[in-house]
Design a protein around this motif. Sequence first.
Motif, short mmCIF file in Angstrom:
data_model
loop_
_atom_site.label_atom_id
_atom_site.label_comp_id
_atom_site.label_asym_id
_atom_site.label_seq_id
_atom_site.Cartn_x
_atom_site.Cartn_y
_atom_site.Cartn_z
N SER A 151 -2.29 64.66 30.65
CA SER A 151 -1.53 64.68 31.89
C SER A 151 -0.04 64.52 31.58
O SER A 151 0.34 64.17 30.45
CB SER A 151 -1.98 63.54 32.81
OG SER A 151 -1.62 62.28 32.24
N GLU A 154 0.60 61.01 30.44
CA GLU A 154 0.14 60.77 29.06
C GLU A 154 1.08 61.43 28.04
O GLU A 154 1.30 60.89 26.96
CB GLU A 154 -1.28 61.30 28.91
CG GLU A 154 -2.31 60.46 29.65
CD GLU A 154 -3.66 61.15 29.80
OE1 GLU A 154 -4.64 60.45 30.08
OE2 GLU A 154 -3.72 62.38 29.66
N ARG A 236 -11.42 65.21 25.96
CA ARG A 236 -11.23 65.93 27.23
C ARG A 236 -11.95 67.28 27.20
O ARG A 236 -12.01 67.99 28.16
CB ARG A 236 -9.74 66.14 27.49
CG ARG A 236 -8.97 64.85 27.67
CD ARG A 236 -9.22 64.25 29.04
NE ARG A 236 -8.64 62.91 29.16
CZ ARG A 236 -7.35 62.67 29.46
NH1 ARG A 236 -6.52 63.68 29.65
NH2 ARG A 236 -6.93 61.44 29.58
#
Length: 236
Positions: A151, A154, A236
């Motif tokens: 993100s 992040e 992820r």
Amino acid sequence: MAADTPAMAVLWGRTSTPRRGPKPTLSVETIAQAGIRVADADGLAAVTMQRVAQELGVTKMALYRYVPGKVEMVALMTDVAIGAPPADRAGRQAGGPAWRPRLETWATRMYERFSAHPWALEATVGARPIGPNEVAWLEEVAAALADTPLSGAETLDTAAALSGQVRMVAQQAAAYGADSPEQSLLATLGAVLAEDEDRFPAVAAALADTAGATDQALDFGIQRLLDGVELLISRR
């Protein structure tokens, strides 16, 4: 810090060339370089409008036609000293992600800039004006991680974590001067443990296992941080 402050205007080239008085003979780049020479030689505290004016061979009042004051002066010096981020975007490692060598280069080059200008560590703390070169460094991290599932928060945290590791090691290196921080610490520990090894057996054992493994704090920290980022991306 507001975008319309005098410091931000100077940093981002949003000030006009002085129209009154003698024909301009200086540039903000020239003034920043003079300030950098003073800070490199005698530290940030030595940087004053008067001292920089003397370095340039002009009057203090002449400087005020270009730079409003010391806050703006230090902001300019910092952005010029840090400079642009590394242009060499290290290629993809065999079997590895493209972003990782870019961030390795980013961190090591940042360490080199702070090592060349230790006063910049002091100048880059707290709320302050930020110039285009500093934003370009952040852009490099964001661009390197743009194709990952991280993100925005992040991505910015990755930049902050790497910068923190770089700053910590650079601060220690600046404090020790020509001496190696790690070797100095190990020498001190060795002297202490010579008489108190029984009190700190785990430290003594670790110390005995450091042969040939000193002066690696910067790279060790960078690699372990990037290991964590890589693990997060893979999950992820």
